[in-house]
Design a protein around this motif. Structure first.
Motif, PDB file in Angstrom:
ATOM      1  N   PRO A 301     106.125  76.549  59.709  1.00  9.76           N
ATOM      2  CA  PRO A 301     106.056  76.027  61.085  1.00  9.76           C
ATOM      3  C   PRO A 301     104.733  75.348  61.408  1.00  9.76           C
ATOM      4  O   PRO A 301     104.710  74.321  62.097  1.00  9.76           O
ATOM      5  CB  PRO A 301     106.278  77.269  61.950  1.00  9.76           C
ATOM      6  N   ASN A 304     104.682  71.977  59.724  1.00 12.03           N
ATOM      7  CA  ASN A 304     105.599  71.076  60.405  1.00 12.03           C
ATOM      8  C   ASN A 304     105.001  70.558  61.705  1.00 12.03           C
ATOM      9  O   ASN A 304     105.147  69.372  62.045  1.00 12.03           O
ATOM     10  CB  ASN A 304     106.935  71.777  60.673  1.00 12.03           C
ATOM     11  N   HIS A 333     112.445  69.902  68.622  1.00 14.40           N
ATOM     12  CA  HIS A 333     112.795  70.558  67.361  1.00 14.40           C
ATOM     13  C   HIS A 333     111.792  70.168  66.275  1.00 14.40           C
ATOM     14  O   HIS A 333     111.122  69.138  66.392  1.00 14.40           O
ATOM     15  CB  HIS A 333     114.216  70.179  66.933  1.00 14.40           C
ATOM     16  N   ALA A 337     114.173  68.930  60.759  1.00 13.80           N
ATOM     17  CA  ALA A 337     115.124  70.027  60.896  1.00 13.80           C
ATOM     18  C   ALA A 337     116.462  69.536  61.431  1.00 13.80           C
ATOM     19  O   ALA A 337     117.473  70.234  61.338  1.00 13.80           O
ATOM     20  CB  ALA A 337     114.561  71.110  61.805  1.00 13.80           C
ATOM     21  N   SER A 493     118.223  79.675  56.020  1.00 16.26           N
ATOM     22  CA  SER A 493     117.271  80.562  56.691  1.00 16.26           C
ATOM     23  C   SER A 493     115.885  80.498  56.077  1.00 16.26           C
ATOM     24  O   SER A 493     114.898  80.891  56.717  1.00 16.26           O
ATOM     25  CB  SER A 493     117.779  82.008  56.651  1.00 16.26           C
ATOM     26  N   THR A 495     114.389  77.836  55.526  1.00 11.97           N
ATOM     27  CA  THR A 495     113.803  76.609  56.043  1.00 11.97           C
ATOM     28  C   THR A 495     113.824  76.623  57.567  1.00 11.97           C
ATOM     29  O   THR A 495     114.387  77.529  58.196  1.00 11.97           O
ATOM     30  CB  THR A 495     114.599  75.381  55.556  1.00 11.97           C
ATOM     31  N   LEU A 496     113.243  75.583  58.152  1.00 12.26           N
ATOM     32  CA  LEU A 496     113.274  75.445  59.610  1.00 12.26           C
ATOM     33  C   LEU A 496     114.609  74.894  60.108  1.00 12.26           C
ATOM     34  O   LEU A 496     114.832  74.822  61.315  1.00 12.26           O
ATOM     35  CB  LEU A 496     112.134  74.533  60.063  1.00 12.26           C
ATOM     36  N   ALA A 498     117.350  76.316  60.067  1.00 11.10           N
ATOM     37  CA  ALA A 498     118.094  77.389  60.732  1.00 11.10           C
ATOM     38  C   ALA A 498     117.704  77.555  62.196  1.00 11.10           C
ATOM     39  O   ALA A 498     118.418  78.210  62.963  1.00 11.10           O
ATOM     40  CB  ALA A 498     117.877  78.700  59.983  1.00 11.10           C
ATOM     41  N   GLN A 499     116.572  76.979  62.602  1.00  9.17           N
ATOM     42  CA  GLN A 499     116.091  77.165  63.978  1.00  9.17           C
ATOM     43  C   GLN A 499     116.736  76.215  64.976  1.00  9.17           C
ATOM     44  O   GLN A 499     116.661  76.443  66.182  1.00  9.17           O
ATOM     45  CB  GLN A 499     114.575  76.983  64.014  1.00  9.17           C
ATOM     46  N   VAL A 500     117.341  75.144  64.486  1.00 10.88           N
ATOM     47  CA  VAL A 500     117.801  74.078  65.391  1.00 10.88           C
ATOM     48  C   VAL A 500     119.301  74.193  65.593  1.00 10.88           C
ATOM     49  O   VAL A 500     120.093  73.513  64.931  1.00 10.88           O
ATOM     50  CB  VAL A 500     117.413  72.689  64.844  1.00 10.88           C
ATOM     51  N   LYS A 501     119.685  75.065  66.498  1.00 10.37           N
ATOM     52  CA  LYS A 501     121.105  75.352  66.685  1.00 10.37           C
ATOM     53  C   LYS A 501     121.860  74.234  67.407  1.00 10.37           C
ATOM     54  O   LYS A 501     123.084  74.273  67.486  1.00 10.37           O
ATOM     55  CB  LYS A 501     121.260  76.673  67.452  1.00 10.37           C
ATOM     56  N   TRP A 506     124.994  72.205  62.356  1.00  3.89           N
ATOM     57  CA  TRP A 506     125.637  73.432  62.836  1.00  3.89           C
ATOM     58  C   TRP A 506     126.967  73.151  63.537  1.00  3.89           C
ATOM     59  O   TRP A 506     127.637  74.080  63.978  1.00  3.89           O
ATOM     60  CB  TRP A 506     124.727  74.163  63.822  1.00  3.89           C
TER      61      TRP A 506
END
Length: 546
Positions: A301, A304, A333, A337, A493, A495-496, A498-501, A506
C-alpha cells in the motif's frame, strides 16, 4: 436427453454431426478451429453471431477504440510465417487495423469455410446417454458433437446502466460496445458521455474534437497513463520480426503476458530522487510498461500510494482548471487495482473550451429526460448520449446462453453465486465443455493473445490425449473446482486488487451480479506452470471416463 420445449423454439431445419462446436470467431475461436482441424483432423464448425470474424474487435467500433497492448505483442506467435508476413503500423493498433489482422488470419489459414456467420447459438444441452452436446441456433440448425468450446470473449456483453427515462430521450443514444458500423456524426452536436473507464478514456478525446460541446459524466475518477502512440519505424518492425522468438519467450514467462518484464526494484526501497526520475522516464515512455517500473506497486500500500501520488501530480499539471483537475485526480482506489487505461490526450481534453465535467458523486443522475440528462443539480441538454459503461465482463456472454450440463443443470444456476470452475477451463457438471480465457484464468489481467494460445494449446492437447487413450469424457471434479476458487481468492488477496470491491473484476458494475473476484491474479507464467503440472499429474482434478 432432458430438453425442455423452450430450449430450441426455432424449428430445426437440419442436424449436423461434428467432432466439436466452437462459439465465437475472435482470436480464441479461430485459433481453436485451426488447431483442432489441422492438428487433430477434426470436423469443426464455429458459430458466430456477427456478420464477420473478429469477435470483440468486430463489435467494438466506438470512436478511439484501440488496443492497450503494444501491437507487436497483440498477435499470434504460433506461426513464424504469420509473424513475418504481417506488419503493424502503430505502437497501439486501432480497431480497424486489428480487424484487418484477424481477417488476414482467417484468409491465411482458410478458416472461413468452417465459420458460420450470422449464426447465434440458442441453446446447448449435454446428453449423458450419448455423451454428446446438442447445440441449437436461432437460424434453425442443430449440431451434435462430443465437445463444446466457448470462445465468447471476456469483454463482449455490453452493460447498459439501468437509468429511468431512457425511452423518453428524443436524441440518439449508443453503447460503445454496440457501435453502429456506419459510424456517428458528432459535428454541431451536444454530446454526453457516461463513464470514464478505459472505453470512455479512449472515446472522449475523439468525440471532443468533433462535437459542438461534450459533457463528461464522471462517477469514478480514474488513473491513466499516456500511450505515446506513434507510427512504428521500419527499424522497430525489423527488430520485432528478427527477435520474435525472444519476444514470445518473454510474454510466455512473465506475470502479465506482455513483451516486457517487471523490474526487480521496490518503490519504497528506492531513494526519493531516483524514484521520481524512474517514474518520470516511464511516464515519458508511456504505456502499460509504466506499471512494470517497480515490483511492489500492487502488493504494498505504501508503494502504491507513492506511485498514485505521482500520477495525481501529473493530472494536476496537465489540467489547467484547478477544480476540474481536482475532480479528475480524486481517485478512490489504488493504482492498477482496477484496469489501468492508457490514453491519447485524455486529460488534455479537459482544457478544451467545448468540454465540461460533471461530478456524479456529488450530483447523481436522477433520470434521462426527453432533452438530455437530469442530475440532482441541473439538466444537461444533449443531442447524442454515449454510454461508455463497459461490459458484463467474463461471465456475461456465457450466462446469456441457455447452457445445460448433466441432469439438466443450468450454467446460470450453477454460477448464481459466482463462476465455479477448475483452472478457468472446465465447470463441474459440464463434461467436455471448455471455456477459453474465462473466469478463473489470468484472462483480463494478462495480454490476451498469449493467454489464448496457452488455453487453446492445452485444450487441443487434452482432446488429443482423450483420443489416444480411447476416452470419451473429461469433467472437472467439484473438489478441484472448490480448491481452485480458493486459490483464485488467495491470489487476489495477496494484492491490492482485493480491496477494490467496486471494480468490474468483481462484477460490481452490473446490478445484482455476485461479488466474486473472477480472474486469476497469480500471474500468467505461474498459471501456465499449474496447468502443465496438472497434465503431468495425469490430469489431476479431472474425471476421465471411456
Amino acid at each position: 436427453m432432458n430438453t425442455p420445449a423452450s430450449a430450441h423454439p426455432v424449428e430445426v431445419e437440419q442436424t449436423i454431426r461434428l467432432d466439436a462446436v466452437i462459439i465465437g470467431a475472435g482470436f480464441s475461436g479461430m485459433y481453436q478451429l485451426l488447431s483442432l482441424r489441422d492438428q487433430l483432423g477434426m470436423q469443426v464448425k464455429v458459430l458466430e453471431a456477427g456478420a464477420g470474424v473478429g469477435g470483440t474487435w468486430y463489435w467494438n467500433r466506438y470512436p478511439g477504440a484501440r488496443c492497450d497492448s503494444e501491437s507487436h505483442s497483440y498477435m499470434f506467435y504460433f506461426s513464424k510465417e504469420l509473424v513475418n508476413e504481417w506488419a503493424w503500423t502503430e505502437r497501439y493498433p486501432q480497431q480497424p487495423e486489428i480487424l484487418r489482422y484477424l481477417n488476414h488470419v482467417a484468409d491465411r489459414f482458410n478458416l472461413r469455410s468452417d465459420i458460420l456467420l450470422n449464426t447465434r447459438m440458442n441453446s446447448a444441452h449435454f446428453d449423458e446417454a450419448t455423451n454428446r452436446w446438442h447445440v441449437y441456433t436461432e437460424q434453425g440448425q442443430h449440431f451434435v458433437a462430443p465437445f463444446l468450446i466457448t470462445a465468447v470473449g471476456c469483454l463482449s456483453s455490453a452493460n447498459l446502466p439501468q437509468l429511468p427515462g431512457l425511452s423518453d430521450f428524443k436524441g440518439q443514444w449508443y453503447h460503445t460496445g454496440q457501435w453502429p458500423h456506419e459510424g456517428v456524426d458528432f459535428a454541431g452536436k451536444r454530446v454526453g458521455v457516461v463513464g470514464t473507464g478505459s472505453t470512455g478514456i479512449q472515446t472522449i478525446p475523439v468525440v471532443a474534437a468533433q462535437a459542438q460541446h461534450l459533457t463528461v459524466f464522471q462517477r469514478t475518477a480514474n488513473y491513466s497513463i499516456p500511450a505515446r502512440n506513434a507510427l512504428l519505424s521500419e527499424e522497430f518492425k525489423r527488430f520485432a520480426k528478427d527477435h520474435s522468438e525472444g519476444i514470445r519467450h518473454i510474454m510466455n514467462t512473465n506475470t502479465n503476458g506482455h513483451s516486457f518484464r517487471m523490474v526487480n526494484r521496490s518503490v519504497t526501497a528506492t531513494y526519493p530522487a531516483e524514484r521520481e526520475a524512474i517514474m518520470e522516464t516511464a511516464w515519458i515512455k508511456g504505456g502499460l510498461e509504466f506499471r512494470a517500473a517497480f515490483n511492489d506497486t500492487l502488493i504494498n500500500p505504501e508503494a502504491n500510494q507513492l506511485v498514485a501520488d505521482f500520477i495525481r501530480k501529473k493530472i494536476r499539471e496537465i489540467v489547467l482548471n484547478p477544480e476540474v483537475a481536482e475532480l479528475l485526480s480524486d481517485i478512490d482506489h489504488p493504482f492498477a487495482a482496477k484496469r489501468p487505461p492508457v490514453d491519447s490526450h485524455y486529460f488534455e481534453t479537459f482544457n478544451r473550451d467545448n468540454v465540461s465535467l460533471v461530478n456524479l458523486r456529488a450530483t447523481p443522475i436522477e433520470r434521462i429526460t426527453a432533452k438530455g440528462i437530469r442530475t440532482a443539480q441541473a439538466e444537461y441538454p444533449l443531442d447524442i448520449l454515449i454510454f461508455a459503461t463497459g461490459f458484463d465482463a467474463m461471465t456475461g456472454s456465457l450466462l446469456k446462453m441457455d447452457i445445460q450440463g448433466r441432469d439438466g443443470h443450468l450454467l446460470k444456476q450453477v454460477w448464481r453465486d459466482g463462476p465455479l470452475n477448475y483452472l478457468g477451463l472446465q465447470v463441474p457438471g459440464f463434461p467436455n465443455m471448455f471455456t477459453i480465457t474465462g473466469p478463473g484464468s489470468p484472462s483480463v489481467l494478462s495480454n490476451l493473445p498469449p493467454a489464448i494460445e496457452q488455453h487453446v494449446n492445452w485444450i487441443t492437447d487434452c482432446i488429443r490425449m482423450l483420443r489416444d487413450k480411447g476416452l470419451q469424457r473429461i469433467e472437472a471434479s467439484e473438489q478441484a473446482s472448490d480448491g481452485w476458487c480458493e486459490e483464485v481468492n488467495k491470489a487476489a488477496s495477496a494484492t491490492l486488487l482485493a480491496q477494490v470491491k467496486h471494480s468490474w473484476y468483481w462484477g460490481a458494475n452490473v446490478p445484482g451480479k455476485p461479488q466474486v473476484f473472477m480472474p486469476y491474479a497469480g500471474g500468467f507464467a505461474r498459471y501456465t506452470e499449474i496447468c502443465n503440472q496438472v497434465v503431468s499429474d495425469n490430469y489431476r482434478g479431472f474425471q476421465l471416463s471411456a
